[in-house]
Enzyme design. Structure first.
Site, PDB file in Angstrom:
ATOM      1  N   GLY A  49     -26.099   7.810 -13.415  1.00  0.00           N
ATOM      2  CA  GLY A  49     -26.932   6.639 -13.640  1.00  0.00           C
ATOM      3  C   GLY A  49     -26.069   5.408 -13.762  1.00  0.00           C
ATOM      4  O   GLY A  49     -24.877   5.492 -14.088  1.00  0.00           O
ATOM      5  N   GLN A  54     -23.941  -3.108 -16.310  1.00  0.00           N
ATOM      6  CA  GLN A  54     -22.626  -2.477 -16.161  1.00  0.00           C
ATOM      7  C   GLN A  54     -21.828  -3.050 -14.995  1.00  0.00           C
ATOM      8  O   GLN A  54     -20.617  -2.872 -14.919  1.00  0.00           O
ATOM      9  CB  GLN A  54     -22.775  -0.962 -15.956  1.00  0.00           C
ATOM     10  CG  GLN A  54     -23.280  -0.249 -17.185  1.00  0.00           C
ATOM     11  CD  GLN A  54     -23.372   1.236 -16.939  1.00  0.00           C
ATOM     12  OE1 GLN A  54     -24.342   1.722 -16.398  1.00  0.00           O
ATOM     13  NE2 GLN A  54     -22.334   1.975 -17.323  1.00  0.00           N
ATOM     14  N   CYS A 106     -20.160   7.683 -20.316  1.00  0.00           N
ATOM     15  CA  CYS A 106     -20.654   6.434 -19.756  1.00  0.00           C
ATOM     16  C   CYS A 106     -19.600   5.884 -18.799  1.00  0.00           C
ATOM     17  O   CYS A 106     -18.414   5.886 -19.137  1.00  0.00           O
ATOM     18  CB  CYS A 106     -20.934   5.432 -20.875  1.00  0.00           C
ATOM     19  SG  CYS A 106     -21.553   3.852 -20.298  1.00  0.00           S
ATOM     20  N   LEU A 107     -20.034   5.403 -17.636  1.00  0.00           N
ATOM     21  CA  LEU A 107     -19.083   4.864 -16.661  1.00  0.00           C
ATOM     22  C   LEU A 107     -18.355   3.634 -17.203  1.00  0.00           C
ATOM     23  O   LEU A 107     -17.292   3.274 -16.711  1.00  0.00           O
ATOM     24  CB  LEU A 107     -19.796   4.519 -15.352  1.00  0.00           C
ATOM     25  CG  LEU A 107     -20.368   5.712 -14.567  1.00  0.00           C
ATOM     26  CD1 LEU A 107     -21.088   5.225 -13.323  1.00  0.00           C
ATOM     27  CD2 LEU A 107     -19.279   6.704 -14.204  1.00  0.00           C
ATOM     28  N   HIS A 148     -30.476   6.646 -21.737  1.00  0.00           N
ATOM     29  CA  HIS A 148     -29.139   6.035 -21.760  1.00  0.00           C
ATOM     30  C   HIS A 148     -29.121   4.748 -20.933  1.00  0.00           C
ATOM     31  O   HIS A 148     -28.616   3.710 -21.389  1.00  0.00           O
ATOM     32  CB  HIS A 148     -28.140   7.065 -21.208  1.00  0.00           C
ATOM     33  CG  HIS A 148     -26.728   6.591 -21.100  1.00  0.00           C
ATOM     34  ND1 HIS A 148     -25.691   7.152 -21.804  1.00  0.00           N
ATOM     35  CD2 HIS A 148     -26.160   5.605 -20.355  1.00  0.00           C
ATOM     36  CE1 HIS A 148     -24.562   6.533 -21.509  1.00  0.00           C
ATOM     37  NE2 HIS A 148     -24.815   5.590 -20.622  1.00  0.00           N
ATOM     38  N   GLU A 149     -29.698   4.798 -19.731  1.00  0.00           N
ATOM     39  CA  GLU A 149     -29.643   3.625 -18.844  1.00  0.00           C
ATOM     40  C   GLU A 149     -30.531   2.492 -19.366  1.00  0.00           C
ATOM     41  O   GLU A 149     -30.164   1.320 -19.282  1.00  0.00           O
ATOM     42  CB  GLU A 149     -30.039   4.014 -17.415  1.00  0.00           C
ATOM     43  CG  GLU A 149     -29.136   5.060 -16.760  1.00  0.00           C
ATOM     44  CD  GLU A 149     -27.648   4.750 -16.849  1.00  0.00           C
ATOM     45  OE1 GLU A 149     -27.263   3.562 -16.864  1.00  0.00           O
ATOM     46  OE2 GLU A 149     -26.855   5.711 -16.915  1.00  0.00           O
ATOM     47  N   HIS A 152     -28.864   0.453 -21.926  1.00  0.00           N
ATOM     48  CA  HIS A 152     -27.936  -0.552 -21.397  1.00  0.00           C
ATOM     49  C   HIS A 152     -28.630  -1.906 -21.199  1.00  0.00           C
ATOM     50  O   HIS A 152     -27.999  -2.954 -21.330  1.00  0.00           O
ATOM     51  CB  HIS A 152     -27.370  -0.106 -20.047  1.00  0.00           C
ATOM     52  CG  HIS A 152     -26.147   0.765 -20.142  1.00  0.00           C
ATOM     53  ND1 HIS A 152     -24.988   0.365 -20.773  1.00  0.00           N
ATOM     54  CD2 HIS A 152     -25.901   2.014 -19.680  1.00  0.00           C
ATOM     55  CE1 HIS A 152     -24.089   1.334 -20.681  1.00  0.00           C
ATOM     56  NE2 HIS A 152     -24.611   2.349 -20.036  1.00  0.00           N
TER      57      HIS A 152
HETATM   58 ZN    ZN Z   1     -23.678   4.119 -19.679  1.00  0.00          ZN
END
Ligand code: ZN
Length: 173
Positions: A49, A54, A106-107, A148-149, A152
């Site tokens: 995701g 981000q 998380c990226l 999670h997304e 953000h």
């Molecule tokens: Zn994340």
């Protein structure tokens, strides 16, 4: 299509509440390019995701795709394996009472993992990349990724919900 830079927590944009995608954007070639770039960026980082903040875009826009790279993926996720979701202005309108614990990364924080409680099921509404109404009832891992997304978009990172201390995956190996 360019792969976009994924920002880290030292960039304050990651902590800002993102703006709604306006209806006028859906016919905009630049918006469609952004969606394609986000998908490519997520895939090239092997993520499941990615949220627009981000990649330093303050927009309520997420892309989600569960893996489809092995037989186990297909066994675990069934028809959801590899299925792409692009959701603008996503909103959780319903959630299960049950919470489940799971490990997340998380990226924007590569190399770290943490245990987070999430709703076992969520119903998410929003719009697809063309502005059409979107709705999904997501369970288990997919529900976790959506939560999670969407976090953000409100400047929330999974480390804000940690049940245990963050695990440094690189050190553990
Ligand atoms: Zn994340």
């Amino acid at each position: 299509m360019p792969i976009l830079e994924i920002i880290q927590p030292d960039n304050p944009l990651l902590r800002k509440k993102a703006f709604r995608v306006p209806d006028s954007s859906f016919n905009d070639a630049k918006f469609q390019q952004l969606v394609d770039d986000m998908i490519e960026t997520m895939d090239s980082a092997n993520g499941v995701g990615l949220a627009a903040p981000q990649i330093a875009q303050s927009l309520r826009l997420i892309v989600v795709r569960l893996p489809d790279t092995s037989e186990e993926d297909r066994e675990e996720y069934g028809e959801l394996a590899g299925q792409l979701f692009v959701v603008a202005n996503p909103k959780i309108i319903k959630q299960s009472r049950e919470m489940v614990e799971g490990v997340e990364g998380c990226l924007s924080m590569p190399g770290l993992l943490g245990e987070v409680d999430r709703y076992e099921m969520v119903v998410v509404t929003g719009q697809d990349r063309h502005g059409k109404d979107f709705r999904i009832k997501a369970k288990d891992w997919l529900a976790r990724v959506f939560q999670h997304e969407i976090d953000h978009l409100n400047g929330i990172l999974y480390i804000d919900h940690l049940q245990k201390e963050v695990i440094d995956a690189k050190k553990k190996k």
